[in-house]
Design an enzyme around this catalytic site. Sequence first.
Site, PDB file in Angstrom:
ATOM      1  CD  GLU A 116      -2.892  -1.359   0.229  1.00 54.74           C
ATOM      2  OE1 GLU A 116      -2.936  -0.509  -0.678  1.00 54.74           O
ATOM      3  OE2 GLU A 116      -3.638  -2.355   0.266  1.00 54.74           O
ATOM      4  CG  HIS A 140      -4.417  -0.148   5.733  1.00 53.05           C
ATOM      5  ND1 HIS A 140      -5.790  -0.031   5.598  1.00 53.05           N
ATOM      6  CD2 HIS A 140      -4.103  -1.370   5.234  1.00 53.05           C
ATOM      7  CE1 HIS A 140      -6.269  -1.126   5.036  1.00 53.05           C
ATOM      8  NE2 HIS A 140      -5.268  -1.964   4.809  1.00 53.05           N
ATOM      9  CG  HIS A 142      -7.055  -5.488   7.661  1.00 43.75           C
ATOM     10  ND1 HIS A 142      -6.559  -6.634   7.082  1.00 43.75           N
ATOM     11  CD2 HIS A 142      -6.735  -4.483   6.812  1.00 43.75           C
ATOM     12  CE1 HIS A 142      -5.963  -6.336   5.928  1.00 43.75           C
ATOM     13  NE2 HIS A 142      -6.047  -5.026   5.755  1.00 43.75           N
ATOM     14  CD  GLU A 170     -14.034   9.202  22.826  1.00 44.09           C
ATOM     15  OE1 GLU A 170     -14.217   7.989  23.002  1.00 44.09           O
ATOM     16  OE2 GLU A 170     -12.958   9.772  23.044  1.00 44.09           O
ATOM     17  CG  HIS A 211      -9.207  -3.619   2.627  1.00 48.00           C
ATOM     18  ND1 HIS A 211      -8.496  -3.773   1.467  1.00 48.00           N
ATOM     19  CD2 HIS A 211      -8.269  -3.658   3.609  1.00 48.00           C
ATOM     20  CE1 HIS A 211      -7.223  -3.928   1.722  1.00 48.00           C
ATOM     21  NE2 HIS A 211      -7.050  -3.849   3.020  1.00 48.00           N
TER      22      HIS A 211
HETATM   23  P1  13P Z   1       1.148  -5.496   3.069  1.00 54.62           P
HETATM   24  O1  13P Z   1       1.574  -6.747   3.804  1.00 54.62           O
HETATM   25  O2  13P Z   1       1.752  -5.422   1.685  1.00 54.62           O
HETATM   26  O3  13P Z   1       1.426  -4.259   3.896  1.00 54.62           O
HETATM   27  O4  13P Z   1      -0.413  -5.579   2.829  1.00 54.62           O
HETATM   28  C1  13P Z   1      -1.296  -5.722   3.901  1.00 54.62           C
HETATM   29  C2  13P Z   1      -2.604  -5.044   3.655  1.00 54.62           C
HETATM   30  O5  13P Z   1      -3.311  -4.763   4.598  1.00 54.62           O
HETATM   31  C3  13P Z   1      -3.007  -4.714   2.280  1.00 54.62           C
HETATM   32  O6  13P Z   1      -4.116  -3.864   2.253  1.00 54.62           O
HETATM   33 ZN    ZN Z   2      -5.289  -3.948   4.123  1.00 54.91          ZN
END
Ligand code: 13P
Ligand code: ZN
Length: 275
Positions: A116, A140, A142, A170, A211
Amino acid sequence: MKILEAKFVQGFIRMCNDGWEQGWHERNGGNLSYRIKPEEIEKIKDSLAADGEWKPIGTSVPAIAGEYFMVTGSGKYFRNVILDPEENICIIELDKEGENYRICWGLSNGGRPTSELPSHLMNHEVKKAASGGTHRVIYHAHTTNVIALTFVLPLKDEVFTRELWEMATECPVVFPSGIGVVDWMVPGGRDIAIATSELMKQYDVAVWAHHGMFCSGEDFDLTFGLMHTVEKSAEILVKMLSMRPDKLQTITPQNFRDLAVDFHVELPEKFLYEK
Ligand code: 13P
Ligand code: ZN
Protein backbone atom coordinates in the site's frame (compact mmCIF):
# COMPACT_ATOMS: atom_id res chain seq x y z
CA MET A 1 22.78 7.27 17.22
CA LYS A 2 21.68 3.66 16.72
CA ILE A 3 18.42 3.48 14.75
CA LEU A 4 16.60 1.42 17.38
CA GLU A 5 17.42 4.01 20.05
CA ALA A 6 15.70 6.84 18.18
CA LYS A 7 12.48 7.95 19.86
CA PHE A 8 10.43 7.91 16.65
CA VAL A 9 11.53 4.33 15.95
CA GLN A 10 10.45 3.24 19.43
CA GLY A 11 7.13 5.02 18.94
CA PHE A 12 6.65 3.30 15.57
CA ILE A 13 7.37 -0.15 17.05
CA ARG A 14 5.07 0.44 20.01
CA MET A 15 2.23 1.48 17.71
CA CYS A 16 2.60 -1.69 15.61
CA ASN A 17 2.36 -3.76 18.76
CA ASP A 18 -0.59 -1.78 20.11
CA GLY A 19 -2.46 -2.41 16.83
CA TRP A 20 -1.64 -6.13 17.00
CA GLU A 21 -2.96 -6.30 20.57
CA GLN A 22 -6.22 -4.67 19.45
CA GLY A 23 -6.76 -7.53 16.96
CA TRP A 24 -6.56 -5.31 13.88
CA HIS A 25 -3.62 -7.08 12.22
CA GLU A 26 -4.34 -10.71 11.42
CA ARG A 27 -1.46 -12.25 9.46
CA ASN A 28 0.19 -9.41 7.48
CA GLY A 29 -2.94 -7.23 7.57
CA GLY A 30 -2.44 -3.48 7.88
CA ASN A 31 0.55 -1.18 7.43
CA LEU A 32 2.07 1.93 8.99
CA SER A 33 4.22 4.80 7.74
CA TYR A 34 5.89 7.81 9.38
CA ARG A 35 7.30 10.89 7.57
CA ILE A 36 10.62 11.36 9.36
CA LYS A 37 11.68 14.87 10.45
CA PRO A 38 14.95 16.25 8.99
CA GLU A 39 16.47 16.57 12.50
CA GLU A 40 15.61 12.92 13.23
CA ILE A 41 17.32 11.82 10.01
CA GLU A 42 20.38 13.92 10.91
CA LYS A 43 20.84 11.94 14.16
CA ILE A 44 20.80 8.52 12.44
CA LYS A 45 22.39 9.47 9.11
CA ASP A 46 25.56 7.40 9.81
CA SER A 47 23.46 4.23 10.07
CA LEU A 48 21.64 4.74 6.74
CA ALA A 49 22.81 3.14 3.49
CA ALA A 50 22.91 5.41 0.44
CA ASP A 51 23.61 2.78 -2.20
CA GLY A 52 20.24 0.99 -2.39
CA GLU A 53 18.66 0.36 -5.76
CA TRP A 54 16.03 2.92 -6.82
CA LYS A 55 12.64 1.29 -7.44
CA PRO A 56 9.41 2.81 -8.77
CA ILE A 57 6.84 3.87 -6.15
CA GLY A 58 4.03 3.14 -8.61
CA THR A 59 2.76 6.70 -8.47
CA SER A 60 4.14 10.22 -8.36
CA VAL A 61 4.45 12.27 -5.13
CA PRO A 62 6.48 15.41 -6.01
CA ALA A 63 5.38 17.38 -2.91
CA ILE A 64 7.22 14.93 -0.61
CA ALA A 65 10.16 14.24 -2.95
CA GLY A 66 13.49 13.69 -1.17
CA GLU A 67 11.87 12.90 2.18
CA TYR A 68 12.50 9.83 4.36
CA PHE A 69 9.82 7.47 5.70
CA MET A 70 9.71 4.59 8.14
CA VAL A 71 7.30 1.94 6.76
CA THR A 72 6.24 -1.63 7.51
CA GLY A 73 7.33 -4.33 5.08
CA SER A 74 5.00 -6.05 2.63
CA GLY A 75 3.87 -9.44 3.90
CA LYS A 76 5.35 -8.75 7.33
CA TYR A 77 3.32 -9.43 10.47
CA PHE A 78 2.66 -6.60 12.96
CA ARG A 79 3.05 -9.12 15.80
CA ASN A 80 6.68 -9.69 14.80
CA VAL A 81 7.74 -6.04 14.62
CA ILE A 82 8.53 -5.75 18.33
CA LEU A 83 10.55 -9.01 18.25
CA ASP A 84 12.70 -8.11 15.24
CA PRO A 85 12.17 -4.56 13.97
CA GLU A 86 15.08 -4.66 11.54
CA GLU A 87 13.61 -7.63 9.68
CA ASN A 88 10.02 -6.33 9.49
CA ILE A 89 10.19 -2.57 8.95
CA CYS A 90 12.41 -0.23 6.94
CA ILE A 91 13.47 3.35 6.27
CA ILE A 92 13.10 4.52 2.68
CA GLU A 93 14.25 7.68 0.89
CA LEU A 94 12.34 9.18 -2.04
CA ASP A 95 14.19 10.53 -5.07
CA LYS A 96 14.17 14.18 -6.10
CA GLU A 97 11.21 13.66 -8.46
CA GLY A 98 9.07 11.70 -6.01
CA GLU A 99 8.85 8.78 -8.49
CA ASN A 100 11.24 6.21 -6.94
CA TYR A 101 12.29 5.00 -3.49
CA ARG A 102 15.29 3.17 -2.11
CA ILE A 103 15.71 1.23 1.12
CA CYS A 104 18.24 2.82 3.52
CA TRP A 105 17.77 0.55 6.52
CA GLY A 106 15.81 -2.53 7.59
CA LEU A 107 14.11 -5.47 5.82
CA SER A 108 17.36 -7.22 6.72
CA ASN A 109 16.25 -10.54 5.23
CA GLY A 110 14.98 -8.94 2.04
CA GLY A 111 11.57 -7.75 0.98
CA ARG A 112 9.92 -4.52 -0.01
CA PRO A 113 7.86 -1.81 1.65
CA THR A 114 4.11 -2.37 2.08
CA SER A 115 2.09 -3.00 -1.07
CA GLU A 116 0.00 0.00 0.00
CA LEU A 117 2.99 2.33 -0.43
CA PRO A 118 1.18 4.34 -3.17
CA SER A 119 -1.75 5.00 -0.79
CA HIS A 120 0.54 5.86 2.13
CA LEU A 121 2.68 8.28 0.13
CA MET A 122 -0.21 9.95 -1.70
CA ASN A 123 -1.98 10.40 1.65
CA HIS A 124 1.22 11.86 3.15
CA GLU A 125 1.46 14.26 0.25
CA VAL A 126 -2.13 15.47 0.63
CA LYS A 127 -2.06 15.65 4.45
CA LYS A 128 1.29 17.47 4.52
CA ALA A 129 -0.26 20.21 2.39
CA ALA A 130 -3.62 20.24 4.20
CA SER A 131 -2.07 20.36 7.70
CA GLY A 132 0.69 22.85 7.03
CA GLY A 133 3.24 20.05 7.45
CA THR A 134 2.13 18.85 10.89
CA HIS A 135 0.68 15.45 9.86
CA ARG A 136 3.33 12.72 9.80
CA VAL A 137 1.61 9.37 10.42
CA ILE A 138 -0.53 7.30 8.04
CA TYR A 139 -2.01 4.10 9.49
CA HIS A 140 -3.97 1.33 7.76
CA ALA A 141 -5.70 -1.28 9.93
CA HIS A 142 -8.22 -4.09 9.42
CA THR A 143 -10.65 -2.88 12.08
CA THR A 144 -13.31 -5.56 12.59
CA ASN A 145 -16.37 -3.49 13.48
CA VAL A 146 -15.90 -0.78 10.86
CA ILE A 147 -15.49 -3.52 8.24
CA ALA A 148 -18.70 -5.20 9.47
CA LEU A 149 -20.59 -1.92 9.11
CA THR A 150 -19.56 -1.59 5.45
CA PHE A 151 -21.92 -4.52 4.74
CA VAL A 152 -25.00 -2.89 6.27
CA LEU A 153 -24.66 0.91 6.09
CA PRO A 154 -24.90 2.84 2.80
CA LEU A 155 -21.32 3.57 1.63
CA LYS A 156 -21.68 7.32 2.04
CA ASP A 157 -19.46 9.78 3.97
CA GLU A 158 -22.53 11.43 5.53
CA VAL A 159 -23.98 8.17 6.83
CA PHE A 160 -20.75 6.74 8.31
CA THR A 161 -19.85 10.07 9.92
CA ARG A 162 -23.28 10.70 11.43
CA GLU A 163 -23.87 7.13 12.65
CA LEU A 164 -20.41 6.94 14.27
CA TRP A 165 -20.68 10.43 15.78
CA GLU A 166 -23.94 9.34 17.44
CA MET A 167 -22.36 6.33 19.15
CA ALA A 168 -20.09 8.26 21.54
CA THR A 169 -20.14 11.90 22.63
CA GLU A 170 -16.37 12.28 22.17
CA CYS A 171 -16.52 11.31 18.46
CA PRO A 172 -17.42 14.68 16.88
CA VAL A 173 -14.64 16.25 18.95
CA VAL A 174 -12.06 13.60 17.90
CA PHE A 175 -12.99 13.58 14.18
CA PRO A 176 -14.93 16.82 13.57
CA SER A 177 -14.23 16.87 9.83
CA GLY A 178 -15.88 13.45 9.44
CA ILE A 179 -15.13 10.18 7.67
CA GLY A 180 -14.78 9.44 3.96
CA VAL A 181 -15.80 6.14 2.39
CA VAL A 182 -14.17 4.40 -0.58
CA ASP A 183 -16.32 1.80 -2.40
CA TRP A 184 -14.78 -1.62 -2.76
CA MET A 185 -11.68 -1.39 -4.97
CA VAL A 186 -8.68 -3.58 -5.72
CA PRO A 187 -6.12 -2.74 -3.00
CA GLY A 188 -2.41 -2.14 -3.44
CA GLY A 189 -2.39 0.15 -6.46
CA ARG A 190 -2.53 3.69 -7.75
CA ASP A 191 -6.31 3.85 -8.34
CA ILE A 192 -7.26 3.19 -4.71
CA ALA A 193 -4.46 5.56 -3.65
CA ILE A 194 -5.96 8.35 -5.76
CA ALA A 195 -9.48 7.73 -4.41
CA THR A 196 -8.24 7.65 -0.79
CA SER A 197 -5.99 10.71 -1.02
CA GLU A 198 -8.83 12.66 -2.63
CA LEU A 199 -10.91 12.01 0.53
CA MET A 200 -7.94 12.84 2.75
CA LYS A 201 -8.05 16.42 1.44
CA GLN A 202 -11.03 16.95 3.76
CA TYR A 203 -10.99 14.05 6.22
CA ASP A 204 -8.46 12.41 8.58
CA VAL A 205 -10.23 9.05 8.26
CA ALA A 206 -11.07 6.99 5.16
CA VAL A 207 -12.95 3.70 5.27
CA TRP A 208 -12.21 1.06 2.62
CA ALA A 209 -15.40 -0.95 2.10
CA HIS A 210 -15.05 -4.61 3.15
CA HIS A 211 -11.35 -4.06 3.91
CA GLY A 212 -10.44 -1.58 6.68
CA MET A 213 -9.53 1.99 7.47
CA PHE A 214 -6.84 4.62 6.86
CA CYS A 215 -6.14 7.30 9.47
CA SER A 216 -3.84 10.32 9.35
CA GLY A 217 -2.43 12.30 12.25
CA GLU A 218 0.36 14.43 13.66
CA ASP A 219 1.98 11.77 15.82
CA PHE A 220 1.63 8.13 16.89
CA ASP A 221 -0.64 8.86 19.88
CA LEU A 222 -3.09 10.98 17.91
CA THR A 223 -3.24 8.63 14.92
CA PHE A 224 -3.60 5.46 17.00
CA GLY A 225 -6.14 7.26 19.19
CA LEU A 226 -8.14 8.27 16.13
CA MET A 227 -8.23 4.70 14.76
CA HIS A 228 -9.16 3.42 18.23
CA THR A 229 -11.97 5.95 18.71
CA VAL A 230 -13.57 5.30 15.31
CA GLU A 231 -13.35 1.53 15.75
CA LYS A 232 -14.76 1.66 19.30
CA SER A 233 -17.67 3.74 18.05
CA ALA A 234 -18.25 1.15 15.32
CA GLU A 235 -18.23 -1.57 17.97
CA ILE A 236 -20.95 0.26 19.91
CA LEU A 237 -23.02 0.60 16.72
CA VAL A 238 -22.63 -3.10 15.95
CA LYS A 239 -23.75 -3.94 19.50
CA MET A 240 -26.67 -1.52 19.29
CA LEU A 241 -27.82 -2.91 15.93
CA SER A 242 -27.55 -6.43 17.37
CA MET A 243 -29.98 -5.52 20.18
CA ARG A 244 -32.59 -3.84 17.99
CA PRO A 245 -32.67 -2.07 14.61
CA ASP A 246 -33.73 1.34 15.91
CA LYS A 247 -32.77 3.68 18.76
CA LEU A 248 -35.03 4.72 21.62
CA GLN A 249 -32.97 7.90 22.05
CA THR A 250 -29.78 9.36 20.62
CA ILE A 251 -27.65 12.50 20.25
CA THR A 252 -29.67 14.92 18.09
CA PRO A 253 -28.47 17.39 15.42
CA GLN A 254 -29.12 20.24 17.90
CA ASN A 255 -27.12 18.39 20.58
CA PHE A 256 -24.18 18.27 18.12
CA ARG A 257 -24.51 22.00 17.41
CA ASP A 258 -24.47 22.76 21.15
CA LEU A 259 -21.42 20.51 21.62
CA ALA A 260 -19.60 22.25 18.77
CA VAL A 261 -19.95 25.62 20.53
CA ASP A 262 -18.63 24.44 23.90
CA PHE A 263 -15.82 22.30 22.45
CA HIS A 264 -14.78 24.84 19.81
CA VAL A 265 -15.10 22.50 16.83
CA GLU A 266 -16.73 23.10 13.49
CA LEU A 267 -19.15 20.34 12.53
CA PRO A 268 -20.18 20.53 8.85
CA GLU A 269 -23.97 20.85 8.49
CA LYS A 270 -23.98 18.15 5.77
CA PHE A 271 -23.64 15.58 8.58
CA LEU A 272 -26.47 17.05 10.69
CA TYR A 273 -29.32 16.13 8.34
CA GLU A 274 -32.83 15.25 9.56
CA LYS A 275 -33.48 11.50 9.39
P1 13P B 1 1.15 -5.50 3.07
O1 13P B 1 1.57 -6.75 3.80
O2 13P B 1 1.75 -5.42 1.68
O3 13P B 1 1.43 -4.26 3.90
O4 13P B 1 -0.41 -5.58 2.83
C1 13P B 1 -1.30 -5.72 3.90
C2 13P B 1 -2.60 -5.04 3.66
O5 13P B 1 -3.31 -4.76 4.60
C3 13P B 1 -3.01 -4.71 2.28
O6 13P B 1 -4.12 -3.86 2.25
ZN1 ZN C 1 -5.29 -3.95 4.12
